[in-house]
Motif scaffolding. Structure first.
Motif, PDB file in Angstrom:
ATOM      1  N   LEU A   1       0.827  -1.180   0.109  1.00  0.00           N
ATOM      2  CA  LEU A   1       0.065   0.003  -0.088  1.00  0.00           C
ATOM      3  C   LEU A   1       0.957   1.214  -0.024  1.00  0.00           C
ATOM      4  CD1 LEU A   1      -2.798   1.326   0.300  1.00  0.00           C
ATOM      5  CD2 LEU A   1      -2.655   1.067   2.864  1.00  0.00           C
ATOM      6  N   ILE A   2       0.487   2.180  -0.880  1.00  0.00           N
ATOM      7  CA  ILE A   2       1.403   3.451  -1.032  1.00  0.00           C
ATOM      8  C   ILE A   2       0.246   4.624  -0.638  1.00  0.00           C
ATOM      9  CG2 ILE A   2       2.594   5.012  -2.373  1.00  0.00           C
ATOM     10  CD1 ILE A   2       3.551   2.825  -4.332  1.00  0.00           C
ATOM     11  N   LEU A   3       0.570   5.304   0.520  1.00  0.00           N
ATOM     12  CA  LEU A   3      -0.211   6.421   0.978  1.00  0.00           C
ATOM     13  C   LEU A   3       0.363   7.646   1.325  1.00  0.00           C
ATOM     14  CD1 LEU A   3      -0.495   5.944   4.391  1.00  0.00           C
ATOM     15  CD2 LEU A   3      -1.767   4.118   3.574  1.00  0.00           C
ATOM     16  N   GLY A   4      -0.272   8.739   1.659  1.00  0.00           N
ATOM     17  CA  GLY A   4       0.187  10.048   2.095  1.00  0.00           C
ATOM     18  C   GLY A   4       0.149  10.967   0.797  1.00  0.00           C
ATOM     19  N   GLU A   5       1.192  11.875   0.936  1.00  0.00           N
ATOM     20  CA  GLU A   5       1.264  12.767  -0.031  1.00  0.00           C
ATOM     21  C   GLU A   5       1.864  12.076  -1.476  1.00  0.00           C
ATOM     22  OE1 GLU A   5       0.247  16.374  -1.371  1.00  0.00           O
ATOM     23  OE2 GLU A   5       0.159  15.874   0.716  1.00  0.00           O
ATOM     24  N   THR A   6       0.825  11.299  -2.098  1.00  0.00           N
ATOM     25  CA  THR A   6       0.998  10.665  -3.188  1.00  0.00           C
ATOM     26  C   THR A   6      -0.019  11.061  -4.518  1.00  0.00           C
ATOM     27  OG1 THR A   6      -0.400   8.679  -2.701  1.00  0.00           O
ATOM     28  CG2 THR A   6       2.138   8.886  -2.050  1.00  0.00           C
ATOM     29  N   GLY A   7      -0.849  11.636  -4.175  1.00  0.00           N
ATOM     30  CA  GLY A   7      -1.699  12.023  -5.056  1.00  0.00           C
ATOM     31  C   GLY A   7      -3.037  11.186  -5.353  1.00  0.00           C
ATOM     32  N   GLN A   8      -2.659   9.858  -5.026  1.00  0.00           N
ATOM     33  CA  GLN A   8      -3.641   8.866  -5.071  1.00  0.00           C
ATOM     34  C   GLN A   8      -3.087   7.738  -4.080  1.00  0.00           C
ATOM     35  OE1 GLN A   8      -5.177   7.666  -8.708  1.00  0.00           O
ATOM     36  NE2 GLN A   8      -6.518   5.986  -7.885  1.00  0.00           N
ATOM     37  N   GLN A   9      -3.778   7.290  -3.136  1.00  0.00           N
ATOM     38  CA  GLN A   9      -3.592   6.009  -2.448  1.00  0.00           C
ATOM     39  C   GLN A   9      -3.758   4.941  -3.216  1.00  0.00           C
ATOM     40  OE1 GLN A   9      -2.524   7.808  -0.160  1.00  0.00           O
ATOM     41  NE2 GLN A   9      -4.182   9.458  -0.311  1.00  0.00           N
ATOM     42  N   THR A  10      -2.721   3.860  -3.234  1.00  0.00           N
ATOM     43  CA  THR A  10      -2.560   2.854  -4.237  1.00  0.00           C
ATOM     44  C   THR A  10      -2.237   1.393  -3.406  1.00  0.00           C
ATOM     45  OG1 THR A  10      -1.609   4.752  -5.916  1.00  0.00           O
ATOM     46  CG2 THR A  10      -1.476   2.441  -6.438  1.00  0.00           C
ATOM     47  N   MET A  11      -2.824   0.695  -4.023  1.00  0.00           N
ATOM     48  CA  MET A  11      -2.479  -0.838  -3.728  1.00  0.00           C
ATOM     49  C   MET A  11      -1.592  -1.387  -5.080  1.00  0.00           C
ATOM     50  SD  MET A  11      -3.593  -1.965  -0.774  1.00  0.00           S
ATOM     51  CE  MET A  11      -3.954  -3.499  -0.866  1.00  0.00           C
ATOM     52  N   VAL A  12      -0.409  -1.811  -4.788  1.00  0.00           N
ATOM     53  CA  VAL A  12       0.614  -2.343  -5.694  1.00  0.00           C
ATOM     54  C   VAL A  12       0.833  -3.729  -5.726  1.00  0.00           C
ATOM     55  CG1 VAL A  12       2.711  -2.059  -6.964  1.00  0.00           C
ATOM     56  CG2 VAL A  12       1.685  -0.010  -5.992  1.00  0.00           C
ATOM     57  N   PRO A  13       0.163  -4.647  -6.703  1.00  0.00           N
ATOM     58  CA  PRO A  13       0.338  -5.928  -6.385  1.00  0.00           C
ATOM     59  C   PRO A  13       1.948  -6.338  -6.563  1.00  0.00           C
ATOM     60  CG  PRO A  13      -0.606  -5.523  -8.552  1.00  0.00           C
ATOM     61  CD  PRO A  13      -0.505  -4.167  -7.943  1.00  0.00           C
ATOM     62  N   ILE A  14       2.029  -7.268  -5.965  1.00  0.00           N
ATOM     63  CA  ILE A  14       3.415  -7.907  -6.010  1.00  0.00           C
ATOM     64  C   ILE A  14       3.538  -9.457  -6.529  1.00  0.00           C
ATOM     65  CG2 ILE A  14       4.756  -5.973  -4.542  1.00  0.00           C
ATOM     66  CD1 ILE A  14       4.676  -7.969  -2.451  1.00  0.00           C
ATOM     67  N   ASP A  15       4.540  -9.870  -7.008  1.00  0.00           N
ATOM     68  CA  ASP A  15       4.651 -11.209  -7.407  1.00  0.00           C
ATOM     69  C   ASP A  15       5.615 -11.850  -6.408  1.00  0.00           C
ATOM     70  OD1 ASP A  15       5.800 -13.509  -8.918  1.00  0.00           O
ATOM     71  OD2 ASP A  15       4.635 -12.745 -10.484  1.00  0.00           O
ATOM     72  N   ALA A  16       5.170 -13.032  -6.158  1.00  0.00           N
ATOM     73  CA  ALA A  16       6.150 -13.907  -5.183  1.00  0.00           C
ATOM     74  C   ALA A  16       7.317 -14.328  -5.895  1.00  0.00           C
ATOM     75  CB  ALA A  16       5.534 -15.305  -4.848  1.00  0.00           C
ATOM     76  N   ASN A  17       7.676 -14.183  -7.208  1.00  0.00           N
ATOM     77  CA  ASN A  17       9.013 -14.497  -7.744  1.00  0.00           C
ATOM     78  C   ASN A  17       9.621 -13.228  -7.881  1.00  0.00           C
ATOM     79  OD1 ASN A  17       8.338 -17.311  -8.161  1.00  0.00           O
ATOM     80  ND2 ASN A  17       6.948 -16.478  -9.939  1.00  0.00           N
ATOM     81  N   LYS A  18       9.106 -12.170  -8.176  1.00  0.00           N
ATOM     82  CA  LYS A  18      10.093 -10.929  -8.496  1.00  0.00           C
ATOM     83  C   LYS A  18       9.457  -9.630  -7.548  1.00  0.00           C
ATOM     84  CE  LYS A  18      11.620  -7.783 -11.721  1.00  0.00           C
ATOM     85  NZ  LYS A  18      11.138  -6.585 -11.244  1.00  0.00           N
ATOM     86  N   ARG A  19      10.110  -9.587  -6.524  1.00  0.00           N
ATOM     87  CA  ARG A  19       9.714  -8.464  -5.672  1.00  0.00           C
ATOM     88  C   ARG A  19      10.101  -7.199  -5.974  1.00  0.00           C
ATOM     89  NH1 ARG A  19       6.072 -11.196  -2.278  1.00  0.00           N
ATOM     90  NH2 ARG A  19       6.924 -12.970  -1.386  1.00  0.00           N
ATOM     91  N   PRO A  20       9.342  -6.121  -6.016  1.00  0.00           N
ATOM     92  CA  PRO A  20       9.906  -4.945  -6.192  1.00  0.00           C
ATOM     93  C   PRO A  20      10.586  -4.176  -5.263  1.00  0.00           C
ATOM     94  CG  PRO A  20       7.698  -4.579  -5.917  1.00  0.00           C
ATOM     95  CD  PRO A  20       7.869  -6.091  -5.664  1.00  0.00           C
ATOM     96  N   THR A  21      11.618  -3.361  -5.493  1.00  0.00           N
ATOM     97  CA  THR A  21      12.197  -2.834  -4.820  1.00  0.00           C
ATOM     98  C   THR A  21      11.646  -1.224  -4.003  1.00  0.00           C
ATOM     99  OG1 THR A  21      13.783  -1.352  -6.027  1.00  0.00           O
ATOM    100  CG2 THR A  21      14.464  -3.666  -5.261  1.00  0.00           C
ATOM    101  N   LEU A  22      11.978  -0.677  -3.099  1.00  0.00           N
ATOM    102  CA  LEU A  22      11.579   0.491  -2.759  1.00  0.00           C
ATOM    103  C   LEU A  22      11.460   1.498  -3.926  1.00  0.00           C
ATOM    104  CD1 LEU A  22       9.939   2.350  -0.679  1.00  0.00           C
ATOM    105  CD2 LEU A  22      12.219   2.747   0.287  1.00  0.00           C
TER     106      LEU A  22
END
Length: 150
Positions: free
Chosen positions: A35-56
């Motif tokens: 979950l990405i929230l705060g001063e982001t313009g729009q609160q967002t749920m970002v799906p992540i994959d068990a095989n390839k995890r995104p970095t910050l």
């Protein structure tokens, strides 16, 4: 033979020959997200994959997560739940050398990224709310004076 049978009976020995084929079925994982929230313009749920995890850095620099005017680049937090407590990681990317830390920080399921608001933006919003209320009050006063005068 199947892997399950191999695990159940580990004492058995299996021999593989050059023409033998091994088939591996992909595992299906439950859907996971951050979950990405705060001063982001729009609160967002970002799906992540068990095989390839995104970095910050993947999460905050892809798309329109950070607002150049209102996001406080010195106040980016990742909240990670462990048991019943949260652990907070703080990232200040006002120094470009610290951005490399974000490229190494792997996101995990249910992580929360919080981007704080610039103090000046908070002040500006508060001031506009106060002045907006004052403007409405003055408009109501003028309307009442006009009605009474007629």
């Amino acid at each position: 033979f199947s892997f399950d049978r191999l695990i159940e009976q580990p004492s058995n020995t299996y021999r593989l020959f050059p023409d033998d084929k091994i088939f591996v079925k992909p595992l299906t994982y439950k859907k996971e997200s951050i979950l990405i929230l705060g001063e982001t313009g729009q609160q967002t749920m970002v799906p992540i994959d068990a095989n390839k995890r995104p970095t910050l850095s993947d999460a905050i620099f892809s798309g329109n997560v950070l607002n150049n005017i209102t996001s406080d680049f010195s106040q980016i937090y990742v909240l990670r739940k462990k048991d019943k407590k949260f652990r907070a990681f703080h990232l200040d990317i006002t120094d470009p050398s610290r951005v490399s830390l974000a490229t190494k920080f792997e996101m995990r399921p249910d992580d929360i990224i919080f981007v704080a608001t610039q103090p000046l933006s908070l002040y500006s919003r508060t001031l506009s709310q106060i002045l907006g209320s004052t403007g409405l009050t003055l408009q109501a006063r003028d309307t009442i004076r006009t009605e009474i005068g007629n």
